[in-house]
Design a protein around this motif. Sequence first.
Motif, PDB file in Angstrom:
ATOM      1  N   ASP A   1      19.981  -6.092   1.522  1.00 36.89           N
ATOM      2  CA  ASP A   1      20.041  -7.501   1.918  1.00 36.89           C
ATOM      3  C   ASP A   1      19.529  -8.411   0.810  1.00 36.89           C
ATOM      4  O   ASP A   1      20.092  -9.473   0.551  1.00 36.89           O
ATOM      5  CB  ASP A   1      19.210  -7.744   3.185  1.00 36.89           C
ATOM      6  N   PHE A   2      18.433  -8.026   0.179  1.00 37.00           N
ATOM      7  CA  PHE A   2      17.851  -8.805  -0.904  1.00 37.00           C
ATOM      8  C   PHE A   2      16.954  -7.893  -1.734  1.00 37.00           C
ATOM      9  O   PHE A   2      16.628  -6.770  -1.317  1.00 37.00           O
ATOM     10  CB  PHE A   2      17.043 -10.006  -0.367  1.00 37.00           C
ATOM     11  N   CYS A   3      16.600  -8.381  -2.903  1.00 40.79           N
ATOM     12  CA  CYS A   3      15.718  -7.645  -3.810  1.00 40.79           C
ATOM     13  C   CYS A   3      14.818  -8.670  -4.481  1.00 40.79           C
ATOM     14  O   CYS A   3      15.053  -9.077  -5.613  1.00 40.79           O
ATOM     15  CB  CYS A   3      16.532  -6.858  -4.836  1.00 40.79           C
TER      16      CYS A   3
ATOM     17  N   LEU B   1      15.310  -7.413 -12.359  1.00 37.20           N
ATOM     18  CA  LEU B   1      13.898  -7.158 -12.116  1.00 37.20           C
ATOM     19  C   LEU B   1      13.747  -6.195 -10.942  1.00 37.20           C
ATOM     20  O   LEU B   1      14.602  -6.134 -10.056  1.00 37.20           O
ATOM     21  CB  LEU B   1      13.168  -8.475 -11.813  1.00 37.20           C
ATOM     22  N   ALA B   2      12.667  -5.448 -10.963  1.00 33.80           N
ATOM     23  CA  ALA B   2      12.406  -4.495  -9.882  1.00 33.80           C
ATOM     24  C   ALA B   2      12.188  -5.231  -8.567  1.00 33.80           C
ATOM     25  O   ALA B   2      11.817  -6.416  -8.541  1.00 33.80           O
ATOM     26  CB  ALA B   2      11.178  -3.649 -10.228  1.00 33.80           C
ATOM     27  N   CYS B   3      12.422  -4.528  -7.461  1.00 33.44           N
ATOM     28  CA  CYS B   3      12.310  -5.131  -6.139  1.00 33.44           C
ATOM     29  C   CYS B   3      10.876  -5.053  -5.609  1.00 33.44           C
ATOM     30  O   CYS B   3      10.212  -4.021  -5.719  1.00 33.44           O
ATOM     31  CB  CYS B   3      13.213  -4.412  -5.143  1.00 33.44           C
ATOM     32  N   MET B   4      10.456  -6.127  -4.998  1.00 31.75           N
ATOM     33  CA  MET B   4       9.207  -6.137  -4.252  1.00 31.75           C
ATOM     34  C   MET B   4       9.385  -5.334  -2.959  1.00 31.75           C
ATOM     35  O   MET B   4      10.488  -5.236  -2.420  1.00 31.75           O
ATOM     36  CB  MET B   4       8.833  -7.592  -3.932  1.00 31.75           C
TER      37      MET B   4
ATOM     38  N   VAL C   1       7.768  -9.485   1.803  1.00 32.28           N
ATOM     39  CA  VAL C   1       8.592 -10.667   1.526  1.00 32.28           C
ATOM     40  C   VAL C   1       8.322 -11.768   2.543  1.00 32.28           C
ATOM     41  O   VAL C   1       8.219 -11.528   3.751  1.00 32.28           O
ATOM     42  CB  VAL C   1      10.084 -10.273   1.529  1.00 32.28           C
ATOM     43  N   GLN C   2       8.208 -13.008   2.022  1.00 30.92           N
ATOM     44  CA  GLN C   2       7.985 -14.192   2.846  1.00 30.92           C
ATOM     45  C   GLN C   2       9.058 -15.240   2.526  1.00 30.92           C
ATOM     46  O   GLN C   2       9.780 -15.138   1.526  1.00 30.92           O
ATOM     47  CB  GLN C   2       6.597 -14.785   2.570  1.00 30.92           C
ATOM     48  N   ALA C   3       9.142 -16.268   3.372  1.00 34.62           N
ATOM     49  CA  ALA C   3      10.119 -17.347   3.146  1.00 34.62           C
ATOM     50  C   ALA C   3       9.914 -18.017   1.796  1.00 34.62           C
ATOM     51  O   ALA C   3      10.876 -18.491   1.158  1.00 34.62           O
ATOM     52  CB  ALA C   3      10.019 -18.380   4.268  1.00 34.62           C
ATOM     53  N   GLU C   4       8.658 -18.068   1.324  1.00 36.69           N
ATOM     54  CA  GLU C   4       8.355 -18.713   0.062  1.00 36.69           C
ATOM     55  C   GLU C   4       9.075 -18.050  -1.115  1.00 36.69           C
ATOM     56  O   GLU C   4       9.334 -18.691  -2.144  1.00 36.69           O
ATOM     57  CB  GLU C   4       6.842 -18.704  -0.204  1.00 36.69           C
ATOM     58  N   HIS C   5       9.397 -16.777  -0.980  1.00 33.46           N
ATOM     59  CA  HIS C   5      10.089 -16.078  -2.064  1.00 33.46           C
ATOM     60  C   HIS C   5      11.536 -16.554  -2.219  1.00 33.46           C
ATOM     61  O   HIS C   5      12.171 -16.269  -3.235  1.00 33.46           O
ATOM     62  CB  HIS C   5      10.065 -14.568  -1.815  1.00 33.46           C
ATOM     63  N   PHE C   6      12.041 -17.263  -1.220  1.00 35.93           N
ATOM     64  CA  PHE C   6      13.415 -17.766  -1.259  1.00 35.93           C
ATOM     65  C   PHE C   6      13.456 -19.298  -1.367  1.00 35.93           C
ATOM     66  O   PHE C   6      14.510 -19.903  -1.169  1.00 35.93           O
ATOM     67  CB  PHE C   6      14.165 -17.332   0.007  1.00 35.93           C
TER      68      PHE C   6
ATOM     69  N   PRO D   1      12.050 -15.918  -7.130  1.00 28.90           N
ATOM     70  CA  PRO D   1      12.207 -14.459  -7.125  1.00 28.90           C
ATOM     71  C   PRO D   1      13.269 -13.948  -6.165  1.00 28.90           C
ATOM     72  O   PRO D   1      13.851 -12.887  -6.386  1.00 28.90           O
ATOM     73  CB  PRO D   1      10.816 -13.950  -6.743  1.00 28.90           C
ATOM     74  N   GLY D   2      13.573 -14.710  -5.111  1.00 32.18           N
ATOM     75  CA  GLY D   2      14.594 -14.287  -4.164  1.00 32.18           C
ATOM     76  C   GLY D   2      15.993 -14.272  -4.738  1.00 32.18           C
ATOM     77  O   GLY D   2      16.914 -13.710  -4.126  1.00 32.18           O
TER      78      GLY D   2
END
Length: 215
Positions: A28-30, A43-46, A51-56, A84-85
């Motif tokens: 779905d996302f990385c 970049l490597a995935c968290m 993951v939080q909304a702030e990352h998007f 980062p999202g």
Amino acid sequence: MDSQIVAFCLLAMTCIQAMAFEPSPLQDFCVADYTSSARVNGLACMDSKLVQAEHFTYSGLHLSGNTSNPLGFSVTPVTVAQLPGLNTLGIALVRFDYAPWGVAPLHVHPRATEIITVLEGSIQVGFVTSNPDNKLISKVLQKGDVFIFPMGLVHFQRNVGNGNAVSISAVSSQNPGIVIVASSVFGSVPGIDDDVLAKAFQVDKSTIDNLKAQF
């Protein structure tokens, strides 16, 4: 399925992979993990559990950039470095601010097609087709107008009004890259030999030295 059909399918798959510039996501996302030292194409995935909304989310495109420089323009990027999202999703945004008659100089995005929308002012845009034609495709855009710069072609933007101008661009890469033509040619480190540049531009070495001094 006979061998000819298998061979055709393998060839088709190879062609599709070659045409797809950035790989399609496998999840779905990385969200980018800036702390990881893993070397990947991106970049490597968290850990998805963190993951939080702030990352998007990115805040700041409403702010004007500083155009008090010799070119009279500024760039506010929203790439994976700021958001980062975006990691692995193959898109990014850029805000351009232009002082009156400010210029985004001739440049290339080696990894992305760009679509620009004018938000304020009148902006001349243009790109040059590849050899052998080297045709200039150019137009003056007004508020709400849209223009496309194809991937890898030299292009520019210029504010042709007496007031400030603003545009926003979407690009088809999370990290489109930028090669500014003049800086790359005359400001490389180490520098390109004067003989090469003098012959390429059909000018004398003193002209090349003067141009290099600007960069």
